[in-house]
Design a protein around this motif. Structure first.
Motif, PDB file in Angstrom:
ATOM      1  N   GLU A  74      71.188  68.251  43.171  1.00  0.00           N
ATOM      2  CA  GLU A  74      72.063  67.134  42.796  1.00  0.00           C
ATOM      3  C   GLU A  74      71.277  65.556  43.153  1.00  0.00           C
ATOM      4  OE1 GLU A  74      73.612  69.275  44.177  1.00  0.00           O
ATOM      5  OE2 GLU A  74      74.311  70.410  42.354  1.00  0.00           O
ATOM      6  N   ARG A  75      70.472  65.720  44.352  1.00  0.00           N
ATOM      7  CA  ARG A  75      70.093  64.462  44.958  1.00  0.00           C
ATOM      8  C   ARG A  75      68.521  64.258  44.507  1.00  0.00           C
ATOM      9  NH1 ARG A  75      73.406  61.436  44.622  1.00  0.00           N
ATOM     10  NH2 ARG A  75      72.288  59.906  46.099  1.00  0.00           N
ATOM     11  N   ILE A  76      68.023  65.236  43.607  1.00  0.00           N
ATOM     12  CA  ILE A  76      66.763  65.055  43.251  1.00  0.00           C
ATOM     13  C   ILE A  76      66.952  64.994  41.732  1.00  0.00           C
ATOM     14  CG2 ILE A  76      64.370  66.276  43.021  1.00  0.00           C
ATOM     15  CD1 ILE A  76      65.319  67.587  45.601  1.00  0.00           C
ATOM     16  N   LEU A  77      66.009  63.983  40.988  1.00  0.00           N
ATOM     17  CA  LEU A  77      66.220  63.648  39.742  1.00  0.00           C
ATOM     18  C   LEU A  77      64.409  63.478  39.156  1.00  0.00           C
ATOM     19  CD1 LEU A  77      67.513  63.500  37.056  1.00  0.00           C
ATOM     20  CD2 LEU A  77      67.514  60.641  37.558  1.00  0.00           C
ATOM     21  N   ILE A  78      63.920  64.326  38.248  1.00  0.00           N
ATOM     22  CA  ILE A  78      62.848  64.285  37.715  1.00  0.00           C
ATOM     23  C   ILE A  78      62.756  63.694  36.217  1.00  0.00           C
ATOM     24  CG2 ILE A  78      60.724  65.634  37.496  1.00  0.00           C
ATOM     25  CD1 ILE A  78      61.566  67.680  39.546  1.00  0.00           C
ATOM     26  N   LEU A  79      61.865  62.925  35.923  1.00  0.00           N
ATOM     27  CA  LEU A  79      61.696  62.553  34.708  1.00  0.00           C
ATOM     28  C   LEU A  79      60.200  62.930  34.247  1.00  0.00           C
ATOM     29  CD1 LEU A  79      63.154  58.973  35.032  1.00  0.00           C
ATOM     30  CD2 LEU A  79      64.523  61.048  34.493  1.00  0.00           C
ATOM     31  N   PHE A  80      60.269  63.495  32.793  1.00  0.00           N
ATOM     32  CA  PHE A  80      58.844  64.019  32.398  1.00  0.00           C
ATOM     33  C   PHE A  80      58.677  63.140  31.407  1.00  0.00           C
ATOM     34  CE2 PHE A  80      60.529  67.538  34.497  1.00  0.00           C
ATOM     35  CZ  PHE A  80      59.215  67.969  35.195  1.00  0.00           C
ATOM     36  N   TYR A  81      57.660  62.559  31.131  1.00  0.00           N
ATOM     37  CA  TYR A  81      56.947  62.011  30.039  1.00  0.00           C
ATOM     38  C   TYR A  81      55.788  62.360  29.696  1.00  0.00           C
ATOM     39  CZ  TYR A  81      60.206  58.435  32.050  1.00  0.00           C
ATOM     40  OH  TYR A  81      61.156  57.669  32.599  1.00  0.00           O
ATOM     41  N   PRO A  82      55.593  62.741  28.131  1.00  0.00           N
ATOM     42  CA  PRO A  82      54.245  63.169  27.646  1.00  0.00           C
ATOM     43  C   PRO A  82      53.227  62.102  27.438  1.00  0.00           C
ATOM     44  CG  PRO A  82      55.846  63.050  25.994  1.00  0.00           C
ATOM     45  CD  PRO A  82      56.588  62.770  27.302  1.00  0.00           C
ATOM     46  N   LEU A  83      52.186  62.235  27.670  1.00  0.00           N
ATOM     47  CA  LEU A  83      51.021  61.178  27.325  1.00  0.00           C
ATOM     48  C   LEU A  83      50.133  61.725  26.435  1.00  0.00           C
ATOM     49  CD1 LEU A  83      50.287  59.612  31.093  1.00  0.00           C
ATOM     50  CD2 LEU A  83      51.792  58.780  29.046  1.00  0.00           C
ATOM     51  N   GLU A  84      49.387  60.907  25.716  1.00  0.00           N
ATOM     52  CA  GLU A  84      48.187  61.326  24.946  1.00  0.00           C
ATOM     53  C   GLU A  84      47.031  60.506  25.368  1.00  0.00           C
ATOM     54  OE1 GLU A  84      48.375  63.354  22.761  1.00  0.00           O
ATOM     55  OE2 GLU A  84      50.141  63.655  22.220  1.00  0.00           O
ATOM     56  N   PRO A  85      45.742  60.921  25.384  1.00  0.00           N
ATOM     57  CA  PRO A  85      44.730  60.387  26.196  1.00  0.00           C
ATOM     58  C   PRO A  85      44.556  58.587  25.918  1.00  0.00           C
ATOM     59  CG  PRO A  85      44.163  62.355  25.120  1.00  0.00           C
ATOM     60  CD  PRO A  85      45.287  62.211  24.641  1.00  0.00           C
ATOM     61  N   TRP A  86      44.986  58.206  24.603  1.00  0.00           N
ATOM     62  CA  TRP A  86      44.809  56.920  24.480  1.00  0.00           C
ATOM     63  C   TRP A  86      45.864  55.855  25.040  1.00  0.00           C
ATOM     64  CZ3 TRP A  86      46.727  60.247  21.018  1.00  0.00           C
ATOM     65  CH2 TRP A  86      48.220  59.881  20.458  1.00  0.00           C
ATOM     66  N   GLN A  87      46.885  56.804  25.494  1.00  0.00           N
ATOM     67  CA  GLN A  87      47.955  56.078  26.238  1.00  0.00           C
ATOM     68  C   GLN A  87      47.632  55.522  27.674  1.00  0.00           C
ATOM     69  OE1 GLN A  87      50.729  59.317  24.896  1.00  0.00           O
ATOM     70  NE2 GLN A  87      52.122  57.546  25.254  1.00  0.00           N
ATOM     71  N   ILE A  88      46.429  55.872  28.376  1.00  0.00           N
ATOM     72  CA  ILE A  88      46.339  55.641  29.517  1.00  0.00           C
ATOM     73  C   ILE A  88      45.455  54.518  29.556  1.00  0.00           C
ATOM     74  CG2 ILE A  88      45.397  56.246  31.805  1.00  0.00           C
ATOM     75  CD1 ILE A  88      46.017  59.310  30.899  1.00  0.00           C
TER      76      ILE A  88
END
Length: 343
Positions: free
Chosen positions: A94-108
């Protein structure tokens, strides 16, 4: 090229010296990515609250290409990451939160040519900065927050206190003046500075645009968007780029070690990141150009091989990265891109 941000209210003393290395190894294995492609930032001692409580906690964001785009993948990643973090800090789920974000190559943003030059310049000159990663595909650049920093809606942009500045060349000139970087970058000598300005004024409509077209025509438009590019346009782009390189060697480089003379300058830095663009699409621009290759090797040595390679690693991995991309994710950008490059 995964980007990991770990924020916590735990004190820095809780992080042993080898923590980053072990975290990198764990995340690389969980995501199926090479360790030398990982980018990690850890921030401790932050005022934080999760689920209404300020007790010890960790918030992690994981952004990556091709491996964080489904619930099934992220569930599998979460299990491995949770196991590591719980073992390190003794925290409950409950004290750990992980957020995932998908990227595409042109987004970096680091892949973007202007961003690379600013990144290299700041790193080489030990200018401290808070690197903000932006996912352009999410349209963050069109939001109100970014608009306050750069109404032009482009990268790179900086915020120095209340002062905001856009355009890579202007940013590097500003940083050179403010932080009194070594004179060779942007010389005080009137004529040497004029030579730097001369190249920086010329490159926008020559090497930069023609190199970008090759990258888009040979790789991003056909592979990432699934749109065939007419051979005539590809041939014209290569011809224009070749002509620009000949002018670069004849007019700007001549028989000098660097554009301004014996030392590297902003002109060389901007030139190399532009000339590297087609290399990301598999074109060896230095083949049969010994003068250009020798200059590139000198620039790489002056910058530092490790920093040079780091800044270009994402660009040089594009050919592999596009293989895992879903062309539909380009749909929001496709009309603008095709209008700009193919109309």
């Amino acid at each position: 090229m995964p980007f990991i941000d770990l924020e916590t209210n735990l004190p820095a003393s809780k992080f042993p010296e080898d923590f980053l290395k072990r975290l990198c190894t764990t995340l690389a294995a969980a995501l199926g990515k090479p360790e030398d492609r990982m980018n990690l930032v850890v921030k401790a001692d932050l005022p934080m609250m999760i689920a209404g409580s300020c007790s010890p906690c960790v918030l992690m964001s994981v952004s990556a290409i091709g491996v964080t785009d489904t619930a099934e993948k992220n569930k599998e990643h979460s299990a491995k990451i949770f196991q590591f973090l719980k073992g390190e800090f003794g925290l409950s789920d409950e004290r750990i939160l992980i957020l995932f974000y998908p990227l595409e190559p042109w987004q970096i943003g680091k892949k973007g040519t202007p961003c690379r030059s600013v990144y290299i310049f700041t790193k080489k000159n030990n200018i401290q900065f808070d690197h903000k990663k932006m996912t352009l595909f999410d349209g963050y650049q069109y939001g109100e927050e970014f608009g306050k920093i750069n109404v032009l809606r482009k990268l790179p942009a900086i915020k120095d206190g209340d002062f905001c500045l856009a355009e890579s060349v202007a940013i590097m000139m500003y940083l050179a003046e403010k932080f009194h970087t070594p004179d060779h970058w942007y010389p005080a000598d009137l004529q040497k500075r004029a030579r730097v300005n001369e190249y920086l004024s010329w490159q926008h409509s020559s090497i930069r645009i023609h190199g970008s077209r090759i990258l888009w025509f040979n790789l991003l438009i056909p592979k990432a968007m699934g749109v065939e590019v007419p051979k005539e346009k590809i041939d014209n782009a290569v011809e224009d780029f070749d002509g620009s390189l000949k002018l670069f060697e004849m007019k700007f480089l001549q028989d000098k070690p660097f554009i301004v003379g014996d030392q590297i300058s902003l002109a060389d830095l901007v030139a190399i990141v532009e000339i590297m663009q087609p290399v990301g699409a598999g074109m060896d621009v230095f083949e049969n150009r010994p003068k250009l290759k020798a200059w590139k090797d000198r620039v790489r040595e002056e910058i530092g091989a490790e920093l040079f390679d780091e800044a270009h690693r994402a660009l040089l991995s594009l050919q592999e990265d596009v293989k895992t991309m879903d062309p539909k994710r380009m749909d929001p950008l496709k009309p603008k891109v095709l209008k700009y490059f193919l109309s």
